[in-house]
Structures are given as structure tokens and as C-alpha cells.
Enzyme design. Structure first.
Site, PDB file in Angstrom:
ATOM      1  CE1 TYR A 106      -2.520   4.033   8.894  1.00 48.79           C
ATOM      2  CE2 TYR A 106      -1.135   2.683   7.472  1.00 48.79           C
ATOM      3  CZ  TYR A 106      -2.337   2.893   8.128  1.00 48.79           C
ATOM      4  OH  TYR A 106      -3.335   1.962   8.032  1.00 48.79           O
TER       5      TYR A 106
ATOM      6  CG  HIS B 116      -2.071  -0.926   1.138  1.00 42.38           C
ATOM      7  ND1 HIS B 116      -3.179  -0.820   1.934  1.00 42.38           N
ATOM      8  CD2 HIS B 116      -2.295  -1.973   0.314  1.00 42.38           C
ATOM      9  CE1 HIS B 116      -4.045  -1.778   1.623  1.00 42.38           C
ATOM     10  NE2 HIS B 116      -3.510  -2.482   0.639  1.00 42.38           N
TER      11      HIS B 116
END
Length: 392
Positions: free
Chosen positions: A387, A72
Site C-alpha cells: 500500500y 496517513h
């Protein structure tokens, strides 16, 4: 029995530490209170930071991440039926990989079996002795397994046995301090054999509450909605769940949503929790034994991995170089990163969920935070850096 390190807990953090130490020639015994099948049956998240993937490589663990993992490069944030994307690789040059925690654990068990390392399953009545003593006195761990009593003498103990395990409770109350925030809602999650609605994760803040669209592979999806933590799961039919989810994501995603029977459904509470210090004499805590984060920031398994990194490096220095200084500093070193992960998880949770009794001002502030994130490259870079994982 005698060994160098006893690891209490046969989940991913305990297994990863065991494999890293094995590569360095350090003797390890692993104790797990459940069966291997039970551990592998637990459904957990699976967003992996680059640091965890690097540790698996250092531990010489053969994984299927390259063939079955989802890279991702970003994530989608939704609010008020609109959405924007945070580009991880643009801001950090690093992606995250979606690869189920169950699969990570399976890979680690396979690697452990190949080493022939000693692992006890179905252990009971685990007790830690002499952890507080320094000098020549070694620690001991006693337990029962299959009706037989066992006594292991060791140099150090790694407590990787989770929030409800014996390790943290073995530290006297006057020697530890806890910090906790319990959130007034839970995550209702389902697993379904359906194609994901999108190729990246979707985080949604809606007037009805939070929602998350995730996946395990091309034909297995994982979805969550914010729900009262005391709801009866029996009251949530599959149809009710799909209706709730479709109302909380923008119409263009809801139109692509493939529905089907759930193969797993549960409600998980949300909590932020930290204990200080993360060590007591010869006992060192890792992962959920020392800290819990709400799952919003995908930091649970990854923060456990960072603990493993610091403890592994400290134990290697102790046994290879007779240098005890990194072990003495383990708690302070690990907590410095833990609290940053706690902050990020708290921020994600606060920004994306609807809390009870939010005032009109609170709602405007939440929306302003999302608008700022949408329009400000520096804010997006900060989110991306957290993240994908802060460096060790």
C-alpha cells in the site's frame, strides 16, 4: 520544430516526466489534447506513495503537500460491522499522503510554466512517425493546433496520453499483447463539502457491497459505493447515496457521517489492463497508456509515477552518458513493478467487493481472508508494504 523528447499527454505523468527531464537540461515538448482548465477539472484520487513524493522533490516542483496533505499512518478495514486497523508506519516506517491528484497536476503545471517549456493545448490529429526505426533516423510527431499543422522531429517519444490515447494504438497489433479483466461493477463516487467521517481511509466489505470513505481536506470528503456500472447516475439522489453508504459502514462510523449536497457525482468502471511491451522503437508508454488498475489499491497515479521514474533514469543515461542499455530494458524493468501493482489491486478488489453469483463457499473464503489479515501480523505487513509502495 526539433526537440529531444516529445511527451504526448499533459496529465500528471507527462508533466512530471517533463519537469524531471528539464532539470537535467533535456529539451521537451508537451502535447495535450484538452485545455489546462479541462485537465484540472478532472476529479481523481489522491493517495500518494513515498516514491511519487520523492520524484516531485527531484523535479524541483513546489507543492503544498506539507501544508495541505494528509499523512496517513494506516487504514481501517471493515467487515460484518466490525473493523481493524493496518498500521503502515509500524510495518514499513512509511506513511502515505492524501493530496488530490488535481492538486498534484496544478503544482506540475505551475512548475512547467516557470520553466518556459513548450506546451501545446487543444492538439488534434496527433500522429507518430518513424518510431520503429533505429540508428540515425529520428522520430516525428505531427499534429494540428489552432488550425495550424505542426511537425516535430525528436529523438524519443513518451506516450503519456492515457488509455484512449494515440500512443498505444501506434504500436502495430502484431507487436503488442494485451491482458485484461473487466469487473462486473463500478464505483459510484461523490464529492461533498463535509468533514471526513474519519481521519484515515475506511475500506468496507458489507453484504450490500463495497464502500470507501476518503477525503481531500478537513472540509471536503470523497466517498464511494459499489454499484452496477450501467446504473443511470440520475437515479442516485444524494439521499439515496448517503443511505447506501451508511448501511455499508459499521454503525459507529455511520453515526458520525456528515451528509450534504454532492458537488460531483459519477460512476466509474473497474478494469485491470496491461499491454506488453511498453516500448516500440523510440516510443515508450507510461501510465494509463500501458496499464489500468482498479482504484481499490490506490495504485493508478503511483504506478504511472514509477514508469516515469524508470523512463527518466533511462533517458538521463542516454543523453548524459550515451548509454542506451536502460532504454532498451525500460519495458521489462517497468513491467516487473507494474504486475506487482496489478496483483495488489486485484487482491484488494477481490477481497473487499461482493461479486455477482458468489456462492456460500466464496463468501466464506472472502471472510476467511479478512480474518487472516486481521489476526496475522505478517499478512498486515505484506499489505502495508504494497500500500505504501514497493521500492523502485
Amino acid at each position: 520544430m526539433q526537440t529531444q523528447v516529445v511527451i504526448i499527454g499533459g496529465g500528471p505523468s507527462g508533466l512530471l516526466l517533463a519537469q524531471l527531464l528539464h532539470v537535467q537540461g533535456i529539451e521537451v515538448v508537451v502535447l495535450e489534447r484538452k485545455t489546462r482548465e479541462y485537465v484540472l477539472g478532472r476529479i481523481r484520487a489522491g493517495v500518494l506513495e513515498r516514491g511519487l513524493i520523492s520524484l516531485l522533490a527531484q523535479a524541483q516542483v513546489e507543492t503544498r503537500i506539507d501544508t495541505e496533505g494528509f499523512r496517513h499512518d494506516g487504514t481501517v478495514i471493515c467487515y460484518d460491522d466490525q473493523h481493524f486497523r493496518i498500521n503502515f508506519t509500524e510495518h514499513t516506517e512509511h506513511p502515505v499522503v492524501v493530496y488530490g491528484q488535481t492538486e498534484v497536476t496544478r503544482d506540475l503545471y505551475d512548475a512547467r510554466e516557470k520553466t518556459g517549456g513548450t506546451t501545446f493545448f487543444n492538439v488534434e490529429d496527433v500522429q507518430i512517425h518513424n518510431a520503429e526505426l533505429d540508428g540515425a533516423t529520428r522520430a516525428r510527431v505531427t499534429f494540428s493546433c489552432g488550425g495550424t499543422e505542426h511537425d516535430i522531429t525528436c529523438d524519443y517519444i513518451a506516450g503519456c496520453d492515457g488509455f484512449h490515447g494515440v500512443s498505444r494504438q501506434s504500436i502495430p497489433q502484431d507487436k503488442r499483447r494485451t491482458f485484461e479483466k473487466v469487473y462486473p461493477f463500478g464505483w459510484l463516487g461523490i464529492l461533498s463539502q463535509t468533514a471526513p467521517v474519519h481521519h484515515e481511509l475506511i475500506y468496507a466489505n458489507s453484504p450490500q457491497g463495497f464502500a470507501l470513505c476518503s477525503m481531500r481536506n478537513d472540509h471536503l470528503s470523497r466517498y464511494y459505493v459499489q454499484a452496477p456500472v450501467d446504473d443511470d447516475i440520475a437515479d442516485w439522489s444524494d439521499d439515496r447515496f448517503w443511505d447506501t453508504l451508511s448501511q455499508r459502514i459499521p454503525p459507529e462510523f455511520a453515526a458520525k457521517l456528515q451528509t450534504g449536497p454532492s458537488i460531483e457525482k459519477s460512476i466509474a468502471p473497474l478494469r485491470s489492463f496491461v499491454v506488453e511491451p511498453m516500448q516500440y522503437g523510440r516510443l515508450f508508454l507510461c501510465g494509463d497508456a500501458a496499464h489500468i488498475v482498479p482504484p481499490t489499491g490506490a495504485k493508478g497515479l503511483n504506478t504511472a509515477a514509477s514508469d516515469v521514474h524508470y523512463l527518466y533514469q533511462a533517458l538521463r543515461a542516454r543523453f548524459a552518458d550515451n548509454d542506451s542499455r536502460p532504454l532498451a530494458q525500460y519495458s521489462a524493468t517497468a513491467l516487473a513493478r507494474v504486475w506487482k501493482a496489478e496483483r495488489f489491486s486485484w487482491w484488494m478488489t477481490s477481497t473487499l467487493h461482493r461479486f455477482p453469483q458468489m456462492s456460500a463457499f466464496d463468501l466464506r473464503m472472502q471472510r476467511a481472508e479478512l480474518e487472516f489479515l486481521r489476526s496475522n501480523p505478517a499478512a498486515q505487513a505484506a499489505m502495508a508494504q504494497n500500500y505504501v509502495g514497493l521500492p523502485y
